[in-house]
Design a protein around this motif. Structure first.
Motif, PDB file in Angstrom:
ATOM      1  N   GLY A   3      18.013   0.701  27.514  1.00 16.42           N
ATOM      2  CA  GLY A   3      18.233  -0.743  27.500  1.00 16.42           C
ATOM      3  C   GLY A   3      17.256  -1.486  28.382  1.00 16.42           C
ATOM      4  O   GLY A   3      16.704  -2.524  27.994  1.00 16.42           O
ATOM      5  N   ILE A   4      17.021  -0.960  29.563  1.00 13.37           N
ATOM      6  CA  ILE A   4      16.067  -1.591  30.484  1.00 13.37           C
ATOM      7  C   ILE A   4      14.657  -1.531  29.920  1.00 13.37           C
ATOM      8  O   ILE A   4      13.913  -2.515  29.953  1.00 13.37           O
ATOM      9  CB  ILE A   4      16.152  -0.916  31.873  1.00 13.37           C
ATOM     10  CG1 ILE A   4      17.483  -1.246  32.532  1.00 13.37           C
ATOM     11  CG2 ILE A   4      14.992  -1.332  32.763  1.00 13.37           C
ATOM     12  CD1 ILE A   4      17.781  -0.434  33.773  1.00 13.37           C
ATOM     13  N   THR A   5      14.282  -0.377  29.352  1.00 13.49           N
ATOM     14  CA  THR A   5      12.944  -0.226  28.764  1.00 13.49           C
ATOM     15  C   THR A   5      12.751  -1.176  27.587  1.00 13.49           C
ATOM     16  O   THR A   5      11.712  -1.842  27.481  1.00 13.49           O
ATOM     17  CB  THR A   5      12.724   1.226  28.305  1.00 13.49           C
ATOM     18  OG1 THR A   5      12.904   2.094  29.430  1.00 13.49           O
ATOM     19  CG2 THR A   5      11.340   1.419  27.731  1.00 13.49           C
ATOM     20  N   THR A   6      13.751  -1.253  26.722  1.00 15.69           N
ATOM     21  CA  THR A   6      13.655  -2.150  25.561  1.00 15.69           C
ATOM     22  C   THR A   6      13.543  -3.605  25.999  1.00 15.69           C
ATOM     23  O   THR A   6      12.755  -4.374  25.442  1.00 15.69           O
ATOM     24  CB  THR A   6      14.879  -1.963  24.649  1.00 15.69           C
ATOM     25  OG1 THR A   6      14.954  -0.599  24.238  1.00 15.69           O
ATOM     26  CG2 THR A   6      14.798  -2.854  23.426  1.00 15.69           C
ATOM     27  N   THR A   7      14.321  -3.977  27.010  1.00 20.02           N
ATOM     28  CA  THR A   7      14.261  -5.346  27.515  1.00 20.02           C
ATOM     29  C   THR A   7      12.888  -5.664  28.089  1.00 20.02           C
ATOM     30  O   THR A   7      12.338  -6.744  27.840  1.00 20.02           O
ATOM     31  CB  THR A   7      15.342  -5.548  28.593  1.00 20.02           C
ATOM     32  OG1 THR A   7      16.612  -5.238  28.024  1.00 20.02           O
ATOM     33  CG2 THR A   7      15.353  -6.962  29.103  1.00 20.02           C
ATOM     34  N   LYS A   8      12.320  -4.725  28.838  1.00 20.06           N
ATOM     35  CA  LYS A   8      10.981  -4.937  29.395  1.00 20.06           C
ATOM     36  C   LYS A   8       9.930  -5.053  28.286  1.00 20.06           C
ATOM     37  O   LYS A   8       9.011  -5.869  28.375  1.00 20.06           O
ATOM     38  CB  LYS A   8      10.604  -3.791  30.340  1.00 20.06           C
ATOM     39  CG  LYS A   8      11.484  -3.664  31.547  1.00 20.06           C
ATOM     40  CD  LYS A   8      11.218  -4.762  32.529  1.00 20.06           C
ATOM     41  CE  LYS A   8      12.043  -4.511  33.786  1.00 20.06           C
ATOM     42  NZ  LYS A   8      11.921  -5.584  34.735  1.00 20.06           N
ATOM     43  N   LEU A   9      10.060  -4.213  27.243  1.00 22.57           N
ATOM     44  CA  LEU A   9       9.116  -4.281  26.125  1.00 22.57           C
ATOM     45  C   LEU A   9       9.228  -5.604  25.377  1.00 22.57           C
ATOM     46  O   LEU A   9       8.207  -6.175  24.973  1.00 22.57           O
ATOM     47  CB  LEU A   9       9.339  -3.107  25.170  1.00 22.57           C
ATOM     48  CG  LEU A   9       8.911  -1.733  25.694  1.00 22.57           C
ATOM     49  CD1 LEU A   9       9.366  -0.638  24.740  1.00 22.57           C
ATOM     50  CD2 LEU A   9       7.413  -1.687  25.899  1.00 22.57           C
ATOM     51  N   ILE A  10      10.440  -6.085  25.179  1.00 25.32           N
ATOM     52  CA  ILE A  10      10.625  -7.382  24.514  1.00 25.32           C
ATOM     53  C   ILE A  10       9.983  -8.492  25.332  1.00 25.32           C
ATOM     54  O   ILE A  10       9.302  -9.365  24.791  1.00 25.32           O
ATOM     55  CB  ILE A  10      12.126  -7.651  24.278  1.00 25.32           C
ATOM     56  CG1 ILE A  10      12.646  -6.751  23.160  1.00 25.32           C
ATOM     57  CG2 ILE A  10      12.381  -9.114  23.947  1.00 25.32           C
ATOM     58  CD1 ILE A  10      14.146  -6.800  22.974  1.00 25.32           C
ATOM     59  N   THR A  11      10.171  -8.455  26.643  1.00 27.65           N
ATOM     60  CA  THR A  11       9.560  -9.466  27.505  1.00 27.65           C
ATOM     61  C   THR A  11       8.045  -9.387  27.455  1.00 27.65           C
ATOM     62  O   THR A  11       7.359 -10.413  27.389  1.00 27.65           O
ATOM     63  CB  THR A  11      10.044  -9.284  28.958  1.00 27.65           C
ATOM     64  OG1 THR A  11      11.455  -9.409  28.996  1.00 27.65           O
ATOM     65  CG2 THR A  11       9.430 -10.318  29.876  1.00 27.65           C
ATOM     66  N   LEU A  38      28.297  -2.261  34.947  1.00 27.68           N
ATOM     67  CA  LEU A  38      29.421  -2.419  34.034  1.00 27.68           C
ATOM     68  C   LEU A  38      29.259  -1.556  32.788  1.00 27.68           C
ATOM     69  O   LEU A  38      30.215  -0.886  32.357  1.00 27.68           O
ATOM     70  CB  LEU A  38      29.590  -3.884  33.635  1.00 27.68           C
ATOM     71  CG  LEU A  38      30.742  -4.180  32.685  1.00 27.68           C
ATOM     72  CD1 LEU A  38      32.068  -3.874  33.352  1.00 27.68           C
ATOM     73  CD2 LEU A  38      30.679  -5.622  32.229  1.00 27.68           C
ATOM     74  N   SER A  39      28.077  -1.525  32.210  1.00 27.33           N
ATOM     75  CA  SER A  39      27.865  -0.705  31.021  1.00 27.33           C
ATOM     76  C   SER A  39      28.002   0.780  31.344  1.00 27.33           C
ATOM     77  O   SER A  39      28.567   1.549  30.561  1.00 27.33           O
ATOM     78  CB  SER A  39      26.497  -0.991  30.400  1.00 27.33           C
ATOM     79  OG  SER A  39      25.460  -0.582  31.265  1.00 27.33           O
ATOM     80  N   PHE A  40      27.512   1.182  32.499  1.00 29.44           N
ATOM     81  CA  PHE A  40      27.644   2.578  32.919  1.00 29.44           C
ATOM     82  C   PHE A  40      29.110   2.933  33.164  1.00 29.44           C
ATOM     83  O   PHE A  40      29.567   4.004  32.788  1.00 29.44           O
ATOM     84  CB  PHE A  40      26.813   2.817  34.182  1.00 29.44           C
ATOM     85  CG  PHE A  40      26.770   4.252  34.606  1.00 29.44           C
ATOM     86  CD1 PHE A  40      25.988   5.160  33.926  1.00 29.44           C
ATOM     87  CD2 PHE A  40      27.512   4.689  35.672  1.00 29.44           C
ATOM     88  CE1 PHE A  40      25.939   6.490  34.305  1.00 29.44           C
ATOM     89  CE2 PHE A  40      27.482   6.008  36.072  1.00 29.44           C
ATOM     90  CZ  PHE A  40      26.686   6.914  35.372  1.00 29.44           C
ATOM     91  N   LEU A  41      29.847   2.026  33.768  1.00 29.14           N
ATOM     92  CA  LEU A  41      31.266   2.248  34.025  1.00 29.14           C
ATOM     93  C   LEU A  41      32.070   2.361  32.736  1.00 29.14           C
ATOM     94  O   LEU A  41      32.946   3.226  32.625  1.00 29.14           O
ATOM     95  CB  LEU A  41      31.812   1.105  34.881  1.00 29.14           C
ATOM     96  CG  LEU A  41      32.321   1.547  36.236  1.00 29.14           C
ATOM     97  CD1 LEU A  41      32.034   0.490  37.267  1.00 29.14           C
ATOM     98  CD2 LEU A  41      33.781   1.841  36.157  1.00 29.14           C
ATOM     99  N   GLY A  70      21.406   5.568  28.111  1.00 30.51           N
ATOM    100  CA  GLY A  70      21.608   4.235  27.534  1.00 30.51           C
ATOM    101  C   GLY A  70      21.092   3.130  28.428  1.00 30.51           C
ATOM    102  O   GLY A  70      20.471   2.169  27.961  1.00 30.51           O
ATOM    103  N   ALA A  71      21.347   3.241  29.723  1.00 32.02           N
ATOM    104  CA  ALA A  71      20.873   2.219  30.660  1.00 32.02           C
ATOM    105  C   ALA A  71      19.345   2.202  30.720  1.00 32.02           C
ATOM    106  O   ALA A  71      18.728   1.130  30.697  1.00 32.02           O
ATOM    107  CB  ALA A  71      21.454   2.472  32.046  1.00 32.02           C
ATOM    108  N   LEU A  72      18.733   3.377  30.773  1.00 33.97           N
ATOM    109  CA  LEU A  72      17.265   3.432  30.805  1.00 33.97           C
ATOM    110  C   LEU A  72      16.644   2.899  29.522  1.00 33.97           C
ATOM    111  O   LEU A  72      15.641   2.180  29.567  1.00 33.97           O
ATOM    112  CB  LEU A  72      16.810   4.864  31.069  1.00 33.97           C
ATOM    113  CG  LEU A  72      17.088   5.388  32.476  1.00 33.97           C
ATOM    114  CD1 LEU A  72      16.722   6.866  32.572  1.00 33.97           C
ATOM    115  CD2 LEU A  72      16.330   4.585  33.504  1.00 33.97           C
TER     116      LEU A  72
END
Length: 76
Positions: free
Chosen positions: A23-31, A47-50, A19-21
């Motif tokens: 999310g980070i990938t999607t955010t980078k693609l949106i940018t 926090l999301s991982f926790l 999920g974290a990967l």
């Protein structure tokens, strides 16, 4: 009981990492493609991982406790 708890923990950890990967990938693609400014903070990832980890352990404990009290022959 330990086997079920370890399984719940491993599933939670792998789900949190995936999920974290994603999310980070999607955010980078949106940018990159939409030119929207985005910000990924370390605290939001942790926090999301926790939350994922705690949820997995919390909902894995009760079934593990219940399964540990069963006789394997009766369960089959």
């Amino acid at each position: 009981m330990m086997q079920f708890l370890i399984e719940a923990i491993m599933i939670s950890i792998s789900g949190g990492l995936i999920g974290a990967l994603r999310g980070i990938t999607t955010t980078k693609l949106i940018t990159h493609f939409m030119y929207w400014p985005t910000l990924i903070t370390q605290s939001s990832v942790v926090l999301s991982f926790l939350v994922c980890f705690v949820t997995g352990v919390f909902f894995g404990y009760y079934p593990a406790l219940k399964a540990s009290r069963l006789n394997p022959i009766e369960a089959l």
